[in-house]
Motif scaffolding. Sequence first.
Motif, PDB file in Angstrom:
ATOM      1  N   ARG A  41       0.721  -1.295  -0.008  1.00  0.00           N
ATOM      2  CA  ARG A  41      -0.284  -0.088  -0.367  1.00  0.00           C
ATOM      3  C   ARG A  41       1.332   1.245   0.426  1.00  0.00           C
ATOM      4  O   ARG A  41       1.675   1.492   0.053  1.00  0.00           O
ATOM      5  N   PRO A  42      -0.205   2.610  -0.362  1.00  0.00           N
ATOM      6  CA  PRO A  42       1.188   3.444  -0.174  1.00  0.00           C
ATOM      7  C   PRO A  42       1.410   4.016   0.640  1.00  0.00           C
ATOM      8  O   PRO A  42       0.727   3.112   2.079  1.00  0.00           O
ATOM      9  N   ASN A 122       2.336   7.404  -5.921  1.00  0.00           N
ATOM     10  CA  ASN A 122       1.157   7.381  -5.994  1.00  0.00           C
ATOM     11  C   ASN A 122       0.794   8.607  -5.125  1.00  0.00           C
ATOM     12  O   ASN A 122       2.033   8.881  -4.695  1.00  0.00           O
ATOM     13  N   GLN A 123      -0.552   8.954  -5.376  1.00  0.00           N
ATOM     14  CA  GLN A 123      -0.704  10.041  -4.813  1.00  0.00           C
ATOM     15  C   GLN A 123      -0.145  10.610  -3.618  1.00  0.00           C
ATOM     16  O   GLN A 123       0.162  11.770  -3.029  1.00  0.00           O
ATOM     17  N   TYR A 124      -0.505   9.188  -3.316  1.00  0.00           N
ATOM     18  CA  TYR A 124      -0.264   9.773  -1.027  1.00  0.00           C
ATOM     19  C   TYR A 124       0.571   9.637  -0.514  1.00  0.00           C
ATOM     20  O   TYR A 124       1.202  10.403   0.178  1.00  0.00           O
TER      21      TYR A 124
END
Length: 181
Positions: A41-42, A122-124
Amino acid sequence: MNNLTLAITSIGDLLLNNRISRNAAGRSIDNIELTIPVYQRPYKWSARNAIQLLDDIIEARNDNKEVYRVGTLILHHDESGVYNIVDGQQRTITFALLLYALFELEQDIPNIKFLEQELMANQYSRRNIPTNLNAFRRRFLISGKDTSKNLEHKRNMQNLRKYIEEKCELIVVITDDISEA
């Protein structure tokens, strides 16, 4: 064959020396190449989470804790020889950012190989990694031109960095079987 290795590592050994301090036999595991696999996950820790970790470390140091265990790191040692982080990614990235910010104070940019990989896919992660690094930078700043205060602050930050490097430890579980991880 499924091998499971239990070990303990200091943050400094893991992130600055690319090794795990000691396994059950008391020997170090050298040439550790940590990676974050694409399935992870980010990076979602907020500045609040990062500063809370810092505050907990400062409290442990102020309480004179000889060793401060900061959690568990689960690694999958794959056939290519890298150590994929299965669990402990958020904390590991945060410690890398924390050390980076502390080294910056001394105008000495560390070679944290772990930070050289693509972490902001990713954005996070693109938002949280720079935000948390800047939160540490702001926390470590000292205002004013009082030289004695600046010297005291510098010594305090050097002692904090040394405490993180040497006294903050992770319990490490290494497996060569992804389903075990």
